[in-house]
Motif scaffolding. Structure first.
Motif: not given
Ligand SMILES: C[S@@+](CC[C@H](N)C(=O)[O-])C[C@H]1O[C@@H](n2cnc3c(N)ncnc32)[C@H](O)[C@@H]1O
Ligand SMILES: [Zn+2]
Lengths: 125, 283
Positions: A35, B91, B272, B275, B279
């Motif tokens: 991430i 998130d 979020s 956004t 990932r």
């Protein structure tokens, strides 16, 4: 859970105090997720002395991350290439699914949807 | 006032429904954000540096969002998986753990630069199950927290004590585990605005000889000593000029978010934060 936090984590089962075994928790059957995170060299430099380097290297290897130097690096603030690697490994690599196993007492901490379950059984508290 | 901690254990009380109700209420979000900002302020962290912060009883991340907005990295612990599910959905840039803080924490010595906890500690004083002995749980919690903090770091708990006995039990247990500090009571004379913050110091940083001083409260003029070498600071809300708005009032936060949105150069929480964060899943 990011790998930086895994490096801070030991088993908290009562009586599991042998520091050669209750840390690091062994990650098994991991599904990893990268991430993206903002780069922050100053933070990495500050956190560096808190890391257990050998544990980090062995944990990373176990997850097929092989680009960390074996020997604890020096002057990391001047080593852009290493900071880049540390950023990716510590702050961007997340364990999404899997489990952590204590080599001391055998407790299994399951990881689901990125959240490790640290709850203990009655006889462990 | 009804006390939710008398109704059911936290992991039962904060089920999916309650977690949703809690998290979608703008009234609750506003209050929690204000108290979180105040707790962070009481941590007295160095300015313009990213710190590694523990959020104890992080719930759905209302308090964590404030930590994140300040540019810190954080780790959140909570016993309710429904609350954590909501936090995961947001998130946030945090590491979340399903954990009963009464079981103790498993962080290596000197891990965190500070800890906050917003509206949680009163839960730990409750014998909600036969096996849960509050004193034992508090001891386990404070001793492992002390160790997890860096020397000189602070832990600040906003909480709703049920009575003085509870405050004493908490304070004396924390002191036994090595902490110093005491209570900071903001707006003690206002029924609505009164808020209690337990400010604990985990020793002093190496090289700093002086011991830590309890921060001043908001909205007060009196000051008095409490037993156990603990001091309580309080402030009077009526006194002119001292009536400051919390560091981050709702307006402040909304304004900041609005600003960020219009600038478009900074990720904005709630919608979020990332956004657009990339990932990639690896097996
Ligand atoms: C009022 S909520 C506050 C959540 C968050 N700090 C906020 O400000 O929005 C209280 C939280 O404490 C958690 N909690 C209560 N007892 C706990 C325990 N023993 N261990 C971990 N979390 C606990 C609950 O699950 C709940 O999420
Ligand atoms: Zn163990």
């Amino acid at each position: 859970m990011r790998l930086i936090t895994h490096n801070m984590l030991k088993c908290h089962v009562r009586g599991c105090d042998d520091s050669s075994k209750n840390f690091p928790l062994e990650i098994q059957d991991a599904q990893l997720e990268q991430i993206e995170a903002e780069k922050n060299d100053a933070f990495l430099v500050r956190m560096f002395p808190r890391l257990e380097w050998n544990a980090l290297v062995s944990t990373a290897k176990n997850l097929s991350i092989n680009n960390l130097p074996e020997k604890i690096p020096e002057n990391i603030e001047e080593d852009q290439a290493l900071l880049e690697i540390l950023h990716t490994v510590l702050l961007e690599t997340n364990v999404k699914e899997g489990r952590m196993v204590c080599r001391g007492c055998g407790h299994i901490y399951a990881i689901k949807n990125s959240v490790p379950n640290m709850l203990l059984a009655e006889h462990e508290i | 006032m009804s006390r939710p901690e008398h109704l059911a254990p936290p992991e039962i009380f904060y089920n999916e429904d309650e977690a949703k109700k809690y998290t979608t209420s703008t009234r609750i979000a506003t209050i929690q954000a204000e108290m979180s900002a105040r707790a962070l302020e009481l941590l007295a962290l160095p300015e313009n540096e990213s710190m590694y912060i523990l959020d104890i009883g992080c719930g759905s991340g209302l308090s964590g969002e404030i930590i994140e907005e300040e540019g810190h990295y954080w780790v959140g612990l909570d016993i309710s998986d429904s609350m954590l599910d909501l936090a995961v959905e947001k998130d946030l840039e945090a590491d979340l753990f399903l954990q009963d803080i009464g079981h103790g924490l498993g962080f290596r010595p000197g891990t965190f630069d500070g800890a906050i906890s917003v509206s949680v500690l009163q839960w730990l004083c409750n014998a909600d199950k036969k096996i849960n002995r509050p004193l034992y749980r508090l001891q386990r919690f404070f001793s492992t927290l002390y160790s997890a903090l860096r020397r000189g770091a602070r832990a600040v708990f906003q909480f709703y004590p049920e009575n003085d006995d509870q405050v004493q039990m908490i304070l004396s247990t924390a002191m036994k585990c090595g902490f110093t500090g005491g209570l900071v009571i903001d707006f003690p004379n206002s029924k609505k605005a009164k808020k209690q913050y337990l400010c604990l110091f985990a020793g002093s940083a190496p090289g700093s000889a002086r011991s830590q001083k309890l921060p001043a409260a908001q909205g007060i003029d009196g000051e008095f000593s409490a037993p156990n070498s603990l001091r309580t600071t309080t402030r009077n809300p009526k006194k002119k000029g001292q009536n400051r708005t919390p560091v981050k009032s709702k307006d402040w936060i909304l304004q900041k978010k609005e600003l960020n949105r219009s600038r478009g150069d900074k990720p904005v929480p709630h919608d979020s934060r990332y956004t657009g964060r990339k990932r990639k899943t690896k097996f």
